[in-house]
Scaffold this active site. Structure first.
Site, PDB file in Angstrom:
ATOM      1  N   CYS A 116     -29.740   7.745  20.372  1.00 21.13           N
ATOM      2  CA  CYS A 116     -28.848   8.802  20.591  1.00 21.13           C
ATOM      3  C   CYS A 116     -27.531   8.426  19.510  1.00 21.13           C
ATOM      4  O   CYS A 116     -27.092   7.313  19.716  1.00 21.13           O
ATOM      5  CB  CYS A 116     -28.189   8.839  21.964  1.00 21.13           C
ATOM      6  SG  CYS A 116     -29.353  10.047  22.733  1.00 21.13           S
ATOM      7  N   CYS A 134     -46.025  43.551  -6.641  1.00 20.24           N
ATOM      8  CA  CYS A 134     -44.647  43.329  -7.045  1.00 20.24           C
ATOM      9  C   CYS A 134     -43.631  44.348  -7.034  1.00 20.24           C
ATOM     10  O   CYS A 134     -44.150  45.295  -7.282  1.00 20.24           O
ATOM     11  CB  CYS A 134     -44.575  42.854  -8.342  1.00 20.24           C
ATOM     12  SG  CYS A 134     -42.768  42.328  -9.052  1.00 20.24           S
ATOM     13  N   CYS A 193     -38.139  43.634  -7.743  1.00 21.67           N
ATOM     14  CA  CYS A 193     -36.686  43.189  -7.250  1.00 21.67           C
ATOM     15  C   CYS A 193     -36.066  42.196  -8.528  1.00 21.67           C
ATOM     16  O   CYS A 193     -34.756  41.849  -8.160  1.00 21.67           O
ATOM     17  CB  CYS A 193     -36.529  42.757  -5.880  1.00 21.67           C
ATOM     18  SG  CYS A 193     -37.309  40.900  -5.712  1.00 21.67           S
ATOM     19  N   CYS A 227     -42.982  24.866 -10.594  1.00 17.13           N
ATOM     20  CA  CYS A 227     -42.065  24.189  -9.718  1.00 17.13           C
ATOM     21  C   CYS A 227     -42.025  25.028  -8.480  1.00 17.13           C
ATOM     22  O   CYS A 227     -41.478  24.536  -7.669  1.00 17.13           O
ATOM     23  CB  CYS A 227     -40.533  24.284 -10.310  1.00 17.13           C
ATOM     24  SG  CYS A 227     -39.963  26.336 -10.671  1.00 17.13           S
TER      25      CYS A 227
END
Lengths: 70, 424
Positions: free
Chosen positions: B135, B342, B345, B383
């Site tokens: 704690c 897709c 966007c 990535c």
């Protein structure tokens, strides 16, 4: 410029020298990448391998050379 | 139906789901209701010299509409007399003999204090102890909790003191408020801990009120750091469990804690080496009944995987967890955009263009005139960012490319270059 073009150019430079039976003599790694000295008979040349993928390729070629020399 | 029973360092439980030592395990009433709901075990709210609490105590961090993504508390250990807790533990154990009751303990780092509390608590029939060295708030200012849990010598010594008198298994609960948790885990093992549990809460401040400039939470206009838990801390906990599980010097079972909210979270902790899990925030958010879904889900998953026992899951991912230097530099994945799915966007394009490697191109399809996206694979570094920001399932997948170069890790590469330089 696409980084891959630079990678391909550096790999091609290295391959060209290795095809001409140049051997990797030394590799110095520093802030600018890998400075490679290659030798063939009395000829010596230096390459700057700067891109990450080409440096990976260089290590593979170094391994092949060392295994070949065993 | 798979066998969900676990045995953690000799502590048997009908399933791997325990309530963590916290407000949900404050009293016999609560723990008995939890057992009736299906929880396999409970770590009783930490016993010690009864404290005084403040009001308010909790705060939550919401993120993008998700309530309680993180949870912060400044509540301390039990404020009830030991005798009252012991009476309720005794009654609860008598009523639920097959469920695990573990007593969380916290006292000053003195041998006689540990001896006294272990002896008194063991008499009422607990199945084990959990030493609270974690704690981070309040008690730490008094030299207990994470203050002693951050000092390996104190972890070892206090564990040894508890073990000198305990006849039941001793679990040591570790603090994440330390650079390398394996150091204190090893200290616990040196002190003869039977098991370790992690993580306790992380030092935190939930926020600041922009109107009043008070901290969140605050007590009459003043704030103090608390302990952070909930879903937001799961990745931190999972790594710490994995680091301990793969450390050959830490050869004791692990009880996994930290943001576990579903059977999937629990399965991940088991795969990373935990023998069982402890849950707090999810129970505080949704109530004890969440354990029903956890049990059903884990059972179905084990059946799907053809595993007869939940113990068969424990540690299966640990051999796959290593150091960065052991990862293959020549393994390559690239993004693959499915233009049928897709919605254009452009989030992937923006993310890649602004913050990654500029390899997603926009173009107009000659036949349909529709705007499209494509990945220049030769420049994609794999990535994952585009697939992470993509709002549509299946629109971007990461695909493995055939390996053109032999595997070579960073460690292998460095050894190779070193050997080459040496021979020259």
């Amino acid at each position: 410029m696409s980084e891959f073009v630079q990678v391909a150019a550096e790999i091609a430079q290295l391959d060209e020298l290795l095809d001409k039976e140049y051997k990797i003599e030394s590799i110095i790694e520093n802030l600018d990448g890998s400075q490679v000295i290659l030798k063939y008979d009395n000829h010596q040349t230096e390459l700057n391998i700067t891109t990450a993928d080409a440096r990976k390729y260089l290590s593979v070629k170094l391994k092949e050379q060392m295994e070949h020399n065993l | 139906m798979a066998d969900l029973r676990i045995n953690l360092a000799g502590i048997e439980s009908p399933n791997p789901f325990w309530l963590a030592s916290a407000p949900p395990t404050n009293s016999g009433y609560q723990v008995q209701r939890a057992f009736e709901a299906g929880w396999g075990g409970a770590v009783w709210k930490t016993l010690g010299d009864p404290i005084l609490n403040v009001s308010s105590r909790f705060a939550a961090v919401s993120f993008n509409g998700q309530q309680v993504a993180g949870f912060n508390n400044i509540e301390l250990i039990t404020d009830r007399p030991l005798e009252v807790n012991l009476k309720e533990i005794y009654e609860t154990k008598k009523k639920f003999p097959n469920h695990a009751i573990i007593a969380s303990l916290m006292v000053e780092p003195k041998q006689e204090k540990w001896h006294e509390i272990v002896k008194r608590v063991e008499d009422v029939g607990v199945d084990g102890f959990e030493l609270n060295f974690g704690c981070p708030h309040g008690m730490a200012e008094r030299g207990m909790g994470s203050a002693s849990g951050q000092v390996p010598a104190l972890v070892e010594k206090q564990t040894a003191w508890a073990k000198e008198v305990a006849t039941k298994p001793v679990i040591v609960k570790l603090t994440p408020n330390i650079t390398d948790i394996t150091v204190t885990a090893e200290a616990a093992v040196q002190g003869c801990a039977d098991a370790i549990s992690m993580i306790n809460t992380i030092n935190s401040l939930a926020g600041v009120d922009l109107n009043t400039w008070n901290t969140i939470p605050h007590v009459a206009g003043k704030g103090a750091h608390g302990g952070y838990c909930g879903p937001a801390v799961k990745p931190i906990a999972l790594n710490m469990v994995g680091e301990c599980a793969r450390n050959k010097h830490i050869n004791v079972p692990i009880s996994g804690i930290g943001g576990i909210s579903s059977w999937q979270d629990a399965a991940e902790f088991l795969l990373m080496g935990a023998t069982g899990v402890q849950v707090c925030t999810a129970a505080m958010h949704h109530g004890f009944s969440i354990v029903e879904d956890m049990i059903d889900g884990l059972n179905n998953y084990l059946d799907e995987k053809g595993l007869k026992s939940v113990m068969d899951l424990v540690g299966r991912t640990v051999p796959k967890y290593s150091d960065w230097g052991n990862l293959d530099l020549n393994y390559k994945i690239v993004a693959d955009i499915n233009n049928e799915v897709c919605i254009n966007c452009n989030k992937c394009h923006i993310a890649c263009e602004d913050t990654s490697h500029q390899c997603i191109e926009r173009y107009t399809d000659h036949d349909t005139g529709k705007p499209m996206l494509k990945v220049r694979e030769e420049d994609c570094v794999g990535c994952n960012l585009c697939s992470i920001v993509c709002p549509v399932d299946g629109a971007i997948t990461m695909k493995e490319l055939p390996q053109t170069l032999p595997s070579m890790t960073w460690n292998e590469r460095q050894a190779l270059h070193h050997a080459f330089a040496k021979n020259k």
